[in-house]
Design a protein around this motif. Structure first.
Motif, PDB file in Angstrom:
ATOM      1  N   ALA A 151      47.454 -27.054 -86.247  1.00  0.00           N
ATOM      2  CA  ALA A 151      46.684 -26.566 -87.391  1.00  0.00           C
ATOM      3  C   ALA A 151      47.454 -26.203 -89.333  1.00  0.00           C
ATOM      4  O   ALA A 151      46.931 -26.293 -90.061  1.00  0.00           O
ATOM      5  N   ALA A 152      48.499 -24.589 -88.951  1.00  0.00           N
ATOM      6  CA  ALA A 152      49.297 -24.396 -90.047  1.00  0.00           C
ATOM      7  C   ALA A 152      49.773 -25.257 -90.689  1.00  0.00           C
ATOM      8  O   ALA A 152      50.310 -25.359 -91.997  1.00  0.00           O
ATOM      9  N   SER A 153      50.406 -26.411 -90.007  1.00  0.00           N
ATOM     10  CA  SER A 153      51.386 -27.129 -90.901  1.00  0.00           C
ATOM     11  C   SER A 153      50.204 -29.052 -91.026  1.00  0.00           C
ATOM     12  O   SER A 153      50.959 -29.495 -92.098  1.00  0.00           O
ATOM     13  N   GLY A 154      49.198 -28.757 -91.159  1.00  0.00           N
ATOM     14  CA  GLY A 154      48.193 -28.888 -92.074  1.00  0.00           C
ATOM     15  C   GLY A 154      47.818 -31.286 -91.378  1.00  0.00           C
ATOM     16  O   GLY A 154      48.088 -32.046 -91.950  1.00  0.00           O
ATOM     17  N   VAL A 155      47.947 -31.144 -89.991  1.00  0.00           N
ATOM     18  CA  VAL A 155      46.959 -31.530 -89.358  1.00  0.00           C
ATOM     19  C   VAL A 155      46.025 -32.598 -90.103  1.00  0.00           C
ATOM     20  O   VAL A 155      45.136 -31.583 -89.435  1.00  0.00           O
ATOM     21  N   GLY A 156      45.306 -33.188 -90.035  1.00  0.00           N
ATOM     22  CA  GLY A 156      44.488 -33.314 -90.978  1.00  0.00           C
ATOM     23  C   GLY A 156      42.987 -33.463 -90.111  1.00  0.00           C
ATOM     24  O   GLY A 156      42.241 -32.983 -90.774  1.00  0.00           O
ATOM     25  N   ARG A 157      42.769 -33.635 -88.636  1.00  0.00           N
ATOM     26  CA  ARG A 157      42.011 -33.989 -88.020  1.00  0.00           C
ATOM     27  C   ARG A 157      42.445 -33.444 -86.561  1.00  0.00           C
ATOM     28  O   ARG A 157      43.726 -34.339 -86.065  1.00  0.00           O
ATOM     29  N   LEU A 158      42.788 -32.126 -86.530  1.00  0.00           N
ATOM     30  CA  LEU A 158      42.384 -31.423 -84.853  1.00  0.00           C
ATOM     31  C   LEU A 158      41.730 -31.554 -83.882  1.00  0.00           C
ATOM     32  O   LEU A 158      40.846 -30.650 -83.961  1.00  0.00           O
ATOM     33  N   HIS A 159      41.598 -32.050 -83.077  1.00  0.00           N
ATOM     34  CA  HIS A 159      40.545 -32.078 -81.323  1.00  0.00           C
ATOM     35  C   HIS A 159      40.788 -31.429 -80.549  1.00  0.00           C
ATOM     36  O   HIS A 159      42.725 -31.498 -80.176  1.00  0.00           O
ATOM     37  N   CYS A 160      40.212 -30.120 -80.061  1.00  0.00           N
ATOM     38  CA  CYS A 160      40.899 -29.599 -79.557  1.00  0.00           C
ATOM     39  C   CYS A 160      40.343 -29.883 -77.881  1.00  0.00           C
ATOM     40  O   CYS A 160      38.873 -29.665 -77.768  1.00  0.00           O
ATOM     41  N   VAL A 161      40.355 -29.283 -76.907  1.00  0.00           N
ATOM     42  CA  VAL A 161      39.877 -29.752 -75.543  1.00  0.00           C
ATOM     43  C   VAL A 161      39.892 -28.569 -74.332  1.00  0.00           C
ATOM     44  O   VAL A 161      41.204 -28.506 -73.946  1.00  0.00           O
ATOM     45  N   ASP A 162      38.987 -28.148 -73.771  1.00  0.00           N
ATOM     46  CA  ASP A 162      39.696 -26.878 -73.046  1.00  0.00           C
ATOM     47  C   ASP A 162      38.243 -26.377 -71.913  1.00  0.00           C
ATOM     48  O   ASP A 162      37.556 -26.768 -72.116  1.00  0.00           O
ATOM     49  N   ALA A 163      38.252 -26.691 -71.091  1.00  0.00           N
ATOM     50  CA  ALA A 163      36.977 -26.490 -70.267  1.00  0.00           C
ATOM     51  C   ALA A 163      36.851 -24.876 -69.800  1.00  0.00           C
ATOM     52  O   ALA A 163      35.869 -24.585 -69.592  1.00  0.00           O
ATOM     53  N   ASP A 164      37.326 -23.800 -70.095  1.00  0.00           N
ATOM     54  CA  ASP A 164      37.519 -22.223 -69.364  1.00  0.00           C
ATOM     55  C   ASP A 164      37.032 -21.779 -70.776  1.00  0.00           C
ATOM     56  O   ASP A 164      36.942 -21.822 -71.596  1.00  0.00           O
ATOM     57  N   VAL A 165      36.997 -20.548 -69.896  1.00  0.00           N
ATOM     58  CA  VAL A 165      37.087 -18.893 -70.517  1.00  0.00           C
ATOM     59  C   VAL A 165      37.490 -18.432 -70.891  1.00  0.00           C
ATOM     60  O   VAL A 165      38.673 -18.297 -70.039  1.00  0.00           O
ATOM     61  N   VAL A 166      37.527 -17.283 -71.472  1.00  0.00           N
ATOM     62  CA  VAL A 166      38.517 -16.164 -71.981  1.00  0.00           C
ATOM     63  C   VAL A 166      38.682 -15.358 -71.636  1.00  0.00           C
ATOM     64  O   VAL A 166      37.385 -15.026 -70.982  1.00  0.00           O
ATOM     65  N   GLU A 167      39.369 -14.792 -70.607  1.00  0.00           N
ATOM     66  CA  GLU A 167      40.119 -13.772 -69.663  1.00  0.00           C
ATOM     67  C   GLU A 167      40.910 -12.993 -70.084  1.00  0.00           C
ATOM     68  O   GLU A 167      41.850 -13.330 -71.081  1.00  0.00           O
ATOM     69  N   LEU A 168      41.131 -11.759 -69.093  1.00  0.00           N
ATOM     70  CA  LEU A 168      41.917 -10.306 -70.024  1.00  0.00           C
ATOM     71  C   LEU A 168      42.858 -11.260 -69.160  1.00  0.00           C
ATOM     72  O   LEU A 168      43.878 -10.582 -70.200  1.00  0.00           O
ATOM     73  N   SER A 169      43.769 -11.533 -68.568  1.00  0.00           N
ATOM     74  CA  SER A 169      44.323 -12.535 -68.164  1.00  0.00           C
ATOM     75  C   SER A 169      45.268 -12.846 -69.456  1.00  0.00           C
ATOM     76  O   SER A 169      46.616 -13.481 -69.357  1.00  0.00           O
ATOM     77  N   ASN A 170      44.975 -13.702 -70.106  1.00  0.00           N
ATOM     78  CA  ASN A 170      44.816 -14.727 -70.672  1.00  0.00           C
ATOM     79  C   ASN A 170      45.497 -14.113 -71.844  1.00  0.00           C
ATOM     80  O   ASN A 170      46.152 -14.710 -72.833  1.00  0.00           O
ATOM     81  N   LEU A 171      45.595 -12.574 -72.013  1.00  0.00           N
ATOM     82  CA  LEU A 171      45.391 -11.829 -73.436  1.00  0.00           C
ATOM     83  C   LEU A 171      47.308 -11.468 -73.942  1.00  0.00           C
ATOM     84  O   LEU A 171      47.057 -11.302 -74.889  1.00  0.00           O
ATOM     85  N   ASN A 172      47.932 -12.283 -72.276  1.00  0.00           N
ATOM     86  CA  ASN A 172      49.181 -10.906 -72.854  1.00  0.00           C
ATOM     87  C   ASN A 172      50.072 -12.709 -74.007  1.00  0.00           C
ATOM     88  O   ASN A 172      50.754 -12.295 -73.973  1.00  0.00           O
ATOM     89  N   ARG A 173      49.764 -13.534 -73.441  1.00  0.00           N
ATOM     90  CA  ARG A 173      50.179 -15.061 -74.448  1.00  0.00           C
ATOM     91  C   ARG A 173      49.488 -16.181 -75.210  1.00  0.00           C
ATOM     92  O   ARG A 173      50.110 -16.987 -75.929  1.00  0.00           O
ATOM     93  N   GLN A 174      48.514 -16.094 -74.878  1.00  0.00           N
ATOM     94  CA  GLN A 174      47.110 -16.610 -75.894  1.00  0.00           C
ATOM     95  C   GLN A 174      47.081 -16.338 -76.984  1.00  0.00           C
ATOM     96  O   GLN A 174      46.003 -15.429 -77.278  1.00  0.00           O
TER      97      GLN A 174
END
Length: 367
Positions: A151-174
């Motif tokens: 996104a920062a580099s300027g890709v014109g159309r970016l489509h994101c796919v994921d099934a999960d929810v944010v958990e506390l253990s994700n925040l060390n790296r995501q």
């Protein structure tokens, strides 16, 4: 009119033996030229963006009477073709607004410096990014960093796919989530963050799990590149699905991840080198029998996830722009606790491979 000028950071240096080095000290860019007549050095010093190629050749002849007009013309043509010279008169592509030129001027400087294709000026790569559609599948440690970088580099159309929810253990790296996002769908939080990062591009998302090859095909159809940052399902393996579906759809793909300190990324494109399954088979033959192969794991810190995601983004950008030249059919990487152990995996396609071998017959899906 073409007005050749030596690129910034590519300024030439002449050694005592007459050899000319152009391209600086950056590994992979510099070129050394044997210059017994001094014609190359003279031409380079005259290429300041104010003279045409014919004018440069004529000035070389005046400066060096022993160099013929034909020799001078050939020297000038070879230097222009080397990629170390730009056209000072080339206009900025009209597709880019003043705002985009300001936003991406450092990107342009990078592309301009490392691209050795004659006639390109850096903005060409940015235009290709602007026109591209990339799917990021998986918004975890690798995927969140990759999506941010794309996104920062300027890709014109970016489509994101994921099934999960944010958990506390994700925040060390995501990188796309905060404590305020706990319990939210990752894709909703990520899309909102990416839109705030770059409002000049289109960011979309969908919350879904990929449970079959048909699911994956529906996601990649119409994409220019797939950034595969998910590791599930593990059986038979989402990378196997990506290998086959992307070949069928004619979509290049990049897969990356980490296993503790080991960070790797592979880039694959139909008809350009071995496919993922051929690389995996080649590594299995190379390894000591009985040694388990584990390309993923829970061990990760913010830095290793970031390196992984940015390697994925770099490979995607390379596929989209040709800068630098994509290394397809290859897995590369590094070991963060053993800096001398670089990863470079390359194997030839298996002739019998149904995806990339000489006997492959894949029904292409129209993009």
């Amino acid at each position: 009119m073409l007005l050749p000028r030596v690129k910034r950071k590519h300024e030439p240096h002449r050694f005592d033996d007459g050899t000319v080095r152009i391209g600086g000290e950056i590994y992979g860019l510099a070129t050394e030229i044997s210059d017994p007549t001094g014609g190359a050095w003279a031409a380079l010093t005259l290429m300041d963006g104010t003279r045409s190629p014919a004018d440069v050749a004529e000035a070389v002849c005046r400066r060096l009477p022993g160099v013929s007009a034909l020799q001078a013309s050939r020297i000038v043509a070879a230097l222009i073709a080397s990629g170390h010279v730009e056209d000072a008169s080339a206009p900025i592509p009209g597709e880019l607004s003043e705002r985009e030129r300001e936003r991406y001027n450092r990107s342009q400087a990078f592309f301009h410096q490392v691209d050795l294709a004659p006639g390109r000026q850096g903005w060409d790569a940015q235009v290709r990014l602007r026109a591209a559609r990339v799917v990021v599948l998986g918004l975890g440690g690798t995927g969140s960093h990759a999506a941010w970088a794309l996104a920062a580099s300027g890709v014109g159309r970016l489509h994101c796919v994921d099934a999960d929810v944010v958990e506390l253990s994700n925040l060390n790296r995501q990188v796309l989530y905060t404590e305020d996002d706990l319990g939210r769908a990752k894709v909703d939080a990520a899309v909102g963050r990416l839109r705030r990062l770059n409002s000049d591009i289109e960011v979309t998302g969908e919350r879904r799990a990929i449970g079959s090859e048909a699911d994956l095909l529906s996601v990649v159809t119409g994409a220019d590149v797939l950034a595969l940052c998910a590791d599930e399902p593990r059986e038979p393996g989402i990378r196997i699905w990506a290998n086959r579906i992307c070949a069928r759809a004619g979509v290049p793909w990049v897969g990356g991840g980490y296993n503790g300190p080991l960070v790797t990324v592979g880039a694959f494109a139909p008809g350009r080198g071995a496919c993922y399954e051929c690389l995996a088979a080649g590594e299995a033959r190379r390894r000591r029998p009985g040694l388990p192969v584990d390309l993923g794991g829970p061990g990760v810190v913010a830095a290793s996830a970031g390196v992984s995601g940015h390697l994925v983004a770099h490979s995607v950008i390379s596929l989209l722009t040709g800068v630098p030249e994509p290394t397809t059919g290859t897995v590369i990487g590094l070991n963060l606790i053993a800096p001398d152990q670089h990863v470079w995996v390359r194997h030839p396609p298996r002739p019998e491979c149904p995806v990339c071998g000489s006997d492959a017959e894949i029904d292409r899906v129209t993009k």
